[in-house]
Write a protein that holds these residues in place. Structure first.
Motif, short mmCIF file in Angstrom:
data_model
loop_
_atom_site.label_atom_id
_atom_site.label_comp_id
_atom_site.label_asym_id
_atom_site.label_seq_id
_atom_site.Cartn_x
_atom_site.Cartn_y
_atom_site.Cartn_z
N ALA A 26 0.88 -1.29 0.03
CA ALA A 26 0.16 0.17 -0.02
C ALA A 26 0.75 1.14 0.29
O ALA A 26 0.58 2.30 -0.94
CB ALA A 26 -0.97 0.05 1.00
N PHE A 27 1.77 1.43 0.85
CA PHE A 27 2.35 2.68 1.09
C PHE A 27 3.77 2.68 0.10
O PHE A 27 4.39 3.73 0.02
CB PHE A 27 2.89 3.05 2.41
N THR A 28 4.10 1.63 -0.81
CA THR A 28 5.12 1.74 -1.71
C THR A 28 4.21 2.35 -2.75
O THR A 28 4.57 3.10 -3.50
CB THR A 28 5.96 0.29 -2.02
N VAL A 29 2.93 1.87 -3.11
CA VAL A 29 2.06 2.31 -4.01
C VAL A 29 1.89 3.62 -3.97
O VAL A 29 1.72 4.42 -5.00
CB VAL A 29 0.78 1.43 -4.16
N ALA A 30 1.37 4.13 -2.75
CA ALA A 30 1.08 5.66 -2.50
C ALA A 30 2.29 6.59 -2.63
O ALA A 30 2.16 7.66 -3.45
CB ALA A 30 0.69 5.86 -0.98
N SER A 77 -0.50 -2.08 -7.19
CA SER A 77 0.94 -2.58 -7.62
C SER A 77 1.86 -1.65 -8.04
O SER A 77 1.53 -0.81 -8.74
CB SER A 77 0.52 -3.79 -8.95
N PRO A 78 2.88 -1.32 -7.32
CA PRO A 78 3.82 -0.11 -8.08
C PRO A 78 4.24 -0.43 -9.23
O PRO A 78 4.41 0.36 -10.01
CB PRO A 78 4.90 -0.23 -6.91
N GLY A 79 4.40 -1.89 -9.85
CA GLY A 79 5.01 -2.08 -11.17
C GLY A 79 4.10 -1.58 -12.11
O GLY A 79 4.37 -1.23 -13.20
N LEU A 80 2.77 -1.78 -11.76
CA LEU A 80 1.79 -1.19 -12.60
C LEU A 80 1.40 0.03 -12.63
O LEU A 80 0.81 0.81 -13.62
CB LEU A 80 0.30 -2.07 -12.50
N LEU A 81 1.68 0.79 -11.54
CA LEU A 81 1.18 2.30 -11.42
C LEU A 81 2.29 2.97 -11.87
O LEU A 81 2.02 4.21 -12.27
CB LEU A 81 1.08 2.55 -9.86
N THR A 99 -4.34 0.98 4.35
CA THR A 99 -5.26 2.06 4.72
C THR A 99 -6.03 1.79 6.02
O THR A 99 -6.41 2.80 6.70
CB THR A 99 -6.42 2.19 3.62
N VAL A 100 -6.19 0.54 6.38
CA VAL A 100 -6.93 0.19 7.65
C VAL A 100 -6.13 0.73 9.01
O VAL A 100 -6.68 1.36 9.97
CB VAL A 100 -7.37 -1.37 7.67
#
Length: 226
Positions: A26-30, A77-81, A99-100
């Motif tokens: 989550a927070f790599t993606v963010a 997914s960081p790779g897709l983002l 996020t929870v």
């Protein structure tokens, strides 16, 4: 600095300062979303809330765990983002753990969301504030996720000992259950580079600060001078 490491279910009182850790993903993606131009990230309580926010704000981009689903623009997914243009946009994020965890400490005076890609920036912000007590929320696997605990312990150590080496902490994360599940395709909505991207130390020069803005928990980047 007095550091405590707790799972989400172990939070019995609101901490003054909380660092919510979700490395995979989550927070790599963010962090990647901000790097791709996102202005802010709204942390949703549920998938239904994420979709409702998207209906009210059609220009927002909604993101979730798992496979692609109707109404959602992206997956966690960081790779897709990393190839998505989010310039100036608001992202709504709902994940299983990250996020929870952030919403569980939304009343804290300072909430930071962290992963290895923003580890030094997070530690530097803690050093700047000279925080006495910090609660690290280990979000994955009911507080037992090795990658999250390793990152939390590294940031805590780095906040007080600037010369702390990351090698052993990154190795623990690389050998974690989450890393194996991502690499083996057990989880859905995964790119082959996700594990490597989650283990990139200090990729971004900003911390991520979550605050209540009205009824919404909103995450924004805060640049840190190196």
């Amino acid at each position: 600095m007095d550091a405590r490491f707790l799972g989400i279910a172990d939070l019995v009182e609101t901490p003054s300062v909380a660092v919510v850790v979700d490395v995979m993903r989550a927070f790599t993606v963010a962090a990647w979303a901000f790097a791709r131009g996102a202005e802010k990230i709204v942390l949703a309580e549920s998938l239904d809330e994420a979709l409702a926010l998207k209906v009210r704000h059609p220009d927002w981009a909604a993101l979730k765990d798992g496979p692609r689903a109707p109404g959602f623009d992206m997956v966690n997914s960081p790779g897709l983002l990393r190839s998505v243009d989010l310039d100036g946009r608001t992202v709504v994020q709902k994940t299983t753990a990250g996020t929870v965890g952030a919403l569980a400490v939304k009343e804290a005076s300072l909430v930071l969301c962290a992963s290895f890609v923003v580890a030094e920036a997070t530690a530097q912000l803690l050093r700047t504030r000279k925080s006495g007590g910090v609660t690290f929320v280990v979000t994955g696997e009911d507080g037992q996720a090795e990658e999250d605990l390793a990152c939390a312990e590294y940031v805590a150590r780095r906040a007080t000992e600037a010369g702390t080496d990351a090698t052993a902490f990154l190795r623990r994360a690389a050998e974690s259950r989450a890393a194996a599940e991502l690499a083996e395709g057990v989880r859905q909505g995964v790119h082959p580079d996700d594990v490597a991207l989650c283990l990139e130390l200090d990729r971004f020069p900003f911390a991520m600060v979550a605050t209540l803005e009205g009824s919404l928990m909103v995450l924004r980047p805060r640049a840190i001078l190196r």
